[in-house]
Design an enzyme around this catalytic site. Structure first.
Site, PDB file in Angstrom:
ATOM      1  CE1 TYR A  83       5.272 -92.880  10.086  1.00  0.00           C
ATOM      2  CE2 TYR A  83       5.470 -90.975   9.460  1.00  0.00           C
ATOM      3  CZ  TYR A  83       4.330 -92.393   9.118  1.00  0.00           C
ATOM      4  OH  TYR A  83       3.235 -91.579   8.720  1.00  0.00           O
ATOM      5  CG  ASN A 106      -3.111 -99.203  14.166  1.00  0.00           C
ATOM      6  OD1 ASN A 106      -2.911-100.179  14.899  1.00  0.00           O
ATOM      7  ND2 ASN A 106      -3.211 -97.797  14.930  1.00  0.00           N
ATOM      8  CB  CYS A 114      -1.260 -95.027  12.989  1.00  0.00           C
ATOM      9  SG  CYS A 114      -2.565 -96.099  12.211  1.00  0.00           S
ATOM     10  CG  HIS A 115      -4.928 -90.673  12.667  1.00  0.00           C
ATOM     11  ND1 HIS A 115      -5.983 -91.348  14.041  1.00  0.00           N
ATOM     12  CD2 HIS A 115      -5.308 -89.443  13.669  1.00  0.00           C
ATOM     13  CE1 HIS A 115      -6.182 -90.894  15.217  1.00  0.00           C
ATOM     14  NE2 HIS A 115      -5.760 -89.362  15.182  1.00  0.00           N
ATOM     15  CD  GLU A 141      -6.682 -87.293  17.047  1.00  0.00           C
ATOM     16  OE1 GLU A 141      -5.958 -86.950  17.618  1.00  0.00           O
ATOM     17  OE2 GLU A 141      -7.368 -87.796  17.187  1.00  0.00           O
TER      18      GLU A 141
END
Length: 151
Positions: A83, A106, A114-115, A141
Site C-alpha cells: 500500500y 475497487n 487489488c488482492h 498466482e
C-alpha cells in the site's frame, strides 16, 4: 448480473455489453452467462490465464481512488506491491491507509487485482473479499507463476 462459480465462491458479474463494470464476492448462486468475462475468469482460476483482456470500466470513485485503481491494474500477475509503495508512486508516501480504502472500494476485484496489494513487509492485511480469498488468489498466482518459470 450473472454468476461465475469459482474456488473463492460465487462471483457476481455485472456487464454493459462486452464491458465489465462490477465484480462482487459472496453472491448467492444464480444464473450464469456465456460471456467472455465468464470464460476468462474460469481460465484464470484454472491457472490458464494470467492477463485479462475483457474491457472494464471503472465507474465511480474519487480522483484519488481512480488513480489507485489505475496503479493496481499495472501490478503483474504473481507479484505483490505494498500500500505504501502505491502511495509513494502517487506522490503521497503517507497515504498508505487511503490506498487501502481505495482498494476496498475497487468495483472490479480479481480482474483489477487489488488482492496483489499487501501491507508493509508483505503482511497479509485488508481485502474487501476477506483475507481467506486474498490468500487463495495470491497462492494461485504464485503457484502458476512458479510453474511457468520452471517450464
Amino acid at each position: 448480473m450473472f454468476v461465475v462459480d469459482s474456488p473463492i465462491g460465487p462471483l457476481g458479474v455485472v456487464v454493459t455489453g462486452d464491458t465489465v463494470i462490477n465484480v462482487r464476492f459472496g453472491v448467492k448462486p444464480g444464473p450464469s452467462a456465456a460471456h467472455p468475462v465468464a470464460a476468462q475468469l474460469t481460465e484464470y482460476f484454472a491457472g490458464e490465464l494470467t492477463d485479462f483482456t475483457v474491457p472494464v470500466e471503472m465507474r465511480g470513485g474519487s480522483e484519488f481512488e481512480r488513480a489507485v485503481w489505475a496503479e493496481i491494474a499495472k501490478i503483474p500477475y504473481g507479484e505483490m506491491i505494498t500500500y505504501g509503495a502505491i502511495a509513494t508512486a502517487l506522490g503521497d508516501p503517507g497515504a498508505a491507509r487511503a490506498v487501502g480504502t481505495a482498494c476496498n472500494h475497487n468495483p472490479i476485484p480479481v480482474i483489477v487485482p487489488c488482492h496483489r496489494v499487501v501491507g508493509a513487509g508483505g503482511k497479509m492485511v485488508g481485502f474487501g473479499g476477506g483475507l481467506d480469498r486474498k490468500r487463495k488468489l495470491l497462492e494461485l498466482e504464485a503457484r502458476v507463476a512458479l510453474a511457468r518459470a520452471w517450464s
